[in-house]
Design a protein around this motif. Structure first.
Motif, PDB file in Angstrom:
ATOM      1  N   VAL A  33       6.196  -0.863   7.395  1.00 42.70           N
ATOM      2  CA  VAL A  33       7.233   0.523   6.228  1.00 42.70           C
ATOM      3  C   VAL A  33       8.109   1.673   6.496  1.00 42.70           C
ATOM      4  N   PHE A  34       8.262   1.427   4.983  1.00 36.02           N
ATOM      5  CA  PHE A  34       9.173   2.229   3.776  1.00 36.02           C
ATOM      6  C   PHE A  34       9.052   3.790   3.476  1.00 36.02           C
ATOM      7  N   HIS A  35       9.864   4.761   3.953  1.00 37.86           N
ATOM      8  CA  HIS A  35       9.666   6.035   3.714  1.00 37.86           C
ATOM      9  C   HIS A  35      10.546   5.604   2.575  1.00 37.86           C
ATOM     10  N   LEU A  36       9.477   6.355   1.198  1.00 36.50           N
ATOM     11  CA  LEU A  36      10.814   6.343  -0.158  1.00 36.50           C
ATOM     12  C   LEU A  36      10.731   8.352  -0.116  1.00 36.50           C
ATOM     13  N   ASP A  37      12.507   8.580  -0.702  1.00 42.84           N
ATOM     14  CA  ASP A  37      12.676  10.068  -0.981  1.00 42.84           C
ATOM     15  C   ASP A  37      12.537  10.299  -2.127  1.00 42.84           C
ATOM     16  N   GLY A  38      12.936  11.465  -2.575  1.00 43.78           N
ATOM     17  CA  GLY A  38      12.670  11.740  -3.539  1.00 43.78           C
ATOM     18  C   GLY A  38      12.311  10.870  -5.187  1.00 43.78           C
ATOM     19  N   ASP A  46       5.217  13.749   1.970  1.00 43.88           N
ATOM     20  CA  ASP A  46       6.074  12.383   2.255  1.00 43.88           C
ATOM     21  C   ASP A  46       5.495  10.703   1.771  1.00 43.88           C
ATOM     22  N   ILE A  47       6.039  10.173   1.016  1.00 43.04           N
ATOM     23  CA  ILE A  47       5.584   8.993   0.496  1.00 43.04           C
ATOM     24  C   ILE A  47       6.063   7.624   1.442  1.00 43.04           C
ATOM     25  N   THR A  87       1.343  -0.778  -0.244  1.00 38.12           N
ATOM     26  CA  THR A  87       0.009   0.187  -0.134  1.00 38.12           C
ATOM     27  C   THR A  87       1.441   1.280   0.014  1.00 38.12           C
ATOM     28  N   LEU A  88       0.926   2.317  -0.867  1.00 38.63           N
ATOM     29  CA  LEU A  88       1.185   3.622  -0.679  1.00 38.63           C
ATOM     30  C   LEU A  88       0.539   4.551   0.058  1.00 38.63           C
ATOM     31  N   LYS A  89       1.226   5.094   0.690  1.00 41.00           N
ATOM     32  CA  LYS A  89       0.676   6.208   2.010  1.00 41.00           C
ATOM     33  C   LYS A  89       1.380   7.186   1.369  1.00 41.00           C
TER      34      LYS A  89
END
Length: 84
Positions: A26-31, A17-18, A10-12
């Motif tokens: 939960v994995f945080h994505l930078d630009g 922030d993505i 799931t993308l939130k």
């Protein structure tokens, strides 16, 4: 090497922030990570992802390959993508 997204991820988006959620991770994505996630289609290759980065960002091929390889390993580790 081909890359496939986990269809259960799931993308939130929260305050710009993505985040990707897979299982209990939960994995945080930078630009650049968010750009790569958006561009990944089933069975895209790592080289194709690097080519996309090279056309979008001013970065050397060596740095792009290193960074994409690291990102893909992490996404695979958390079962967000599969690499085959």
């Amino acid at each position: 090497m081909k890359i496939t997204k986990n269809p259960f991820v799931t993308l939130k988006e929260y305050e710009g922030d993505i985040f990707l959620i897979a299982d209990d991770n939960v994995f945080h994505l930078d630009g650049i990570g968010a750009f790569v996630w958006e561009k990944i289609e089933d069975d895209i290759s790592e080289d194709q992802v690097v080519d996309l980065i090279l056309t979008e960002y001013e970065v050397t091929e060596k740095k792009a390959k290193k960074d994409i390889n690291s990102l893909l390993k992490n996404l695979n580790k958390y079962n967000i993508i599969s690499i085959h």
